[in-house]
Scaffold this active site. Structure first.
Site, short mmCIF file in Angstrom:
data_model
loop_
_atom_site.label_atom_id
_atom_site.label_comp_id
_atom_site.label_asym_id
_atom_site.label_seq_id
_atom_site.Cartn_x
_atom_site.Cartn_y
_atom_site.Cartn_z
N GLY A 28 0.84 -1.19 0.00
CA GLY A 28 0.00 0.00 0.00
C GLY A 28 0.87 1.24 0.00
O GLY A 28 1.92 1.26 -0.63
N CYS A 29 0.45 2.26 0.72
CA CYS A 29 1.18 3.53 0.77
C CYS A 29 2.64 3.32 1.15
O CYS A 29 2.94 2.82 2.24
CB CYS A 29 0.51 4.45 1.77
SG CYS A 29 1.45 5.95 2.14
N PHE A 30 3.56 3.71 0.28
CA PHE A 30 4.98 3.45 0.58
C PHE A 30 5.51 4.33 1.70
O PHE A 30 6.50 3.98 2.34
CB PHE A 30 5.87 3.50 -0.66
CG PHE A 30 5.73 4.66 -1.61
CD1 PHE A 30 5.23 5.90 -1.21
CD2 PHE A 30 6.12 4.52 -2.93
CE1 PHE A 30 5.14 6.96 -2.10
CE2 PHE A 30 6.03 5.57 -3.84
CZ PHE A 30 5.53 6.80 -3.42
#
Length: 208
Positions: A28-30
């Protein structure tokens, strides 16, 4: 005399350390994955980037628009004498929702899917073992795939260490530092809440 000095130098020289190794995962969001794994003892760096697609040197705009085939991902460099690859894979799975094939938490779409990218049979074996163990713990089928590694492209500079940047930026939360924006985003997105719901006491990094 030369032999004595040489022997003494060898005896006093520091022991050789294992060469640093790397893994690539998408969770998901890095920003969140980077923030989590930079806390791990033995990890020396975590770089946010893009991988899995065909387009070379993609931009954030390319990837977030979907259709590029790329995932938001991170490259984790670590010392295998301190933390093993298998331990990192276990921590990774326990820091995501591996039951969700459509993205992660509030972030939906192909670029936010989860995956473990492997370069060789040893990495693949560790990844599959971690997945199997995770399924035993959860009693459910994990949908996070193990994929063959493709080129990894470092994300734009402003994405690196976003979670701890003191630089101010305009966000939906107002004109605030990136670190504050990250905290508000992570909380609003429900990442830690969902990870705790899925993994219970086995959840990793849920204080972050």
């Amino acid at each position: 005399m030369f032999r004595i000095i040489s022997a003494l130098f060898i005896a006093l020289a520091p022991a050789a350390t294992a060469q640093a190794d790397q893994i690539i995962v998408a969770g998901g969001c890095f920003w969140c994955v980077e923030a989590d794994f930079e806390k791990v003892t033995g990890v020396s760096s975590v770089v946010s980037g893009y991988t899995g697609g065909a387009k070379a040197n993609p931009s954030y705009k390319d990837v977030s628009a979907d259709g590029s085939g790329h995932f938001e991902a991170v490259k984790i460099t670590y010392d295998p004498d301190i933390v093993s690859r298998r331990m990192l894979y276990d921590m990774f799975l326990r820091s995501i929702d591996p039951l969700d094939a459509g993205g992660q938490f509030c972030d939906r779409g192909d670029s936010y899917r989860t995956a473990i990218f492997v370069k060789n049979d040893a990495e693949k074996a560790d990844a599959i073992a971690a997945l199997n163990d995770g399924m035993k713990v959860l009693g459910q089928q994990i949908v996070t795939p193990v994929l063959s590694a493709k080129p990894f492209y470092k994300a734009e500079k402003y994405h690196q260490d976003y979670y701890k940047s003191s630089e101010k930026t305009l966000t939906r939360f107002g004109y605030i530092t990136r670190s504050d924006a990250y905290k508000k985003y992570r909380s609003a997105c429900g990442r830690d809440q969902r990870v705790k719901q899925v993994w219970g006491s086995n959840a990793a990094f849920t204080g972050g």
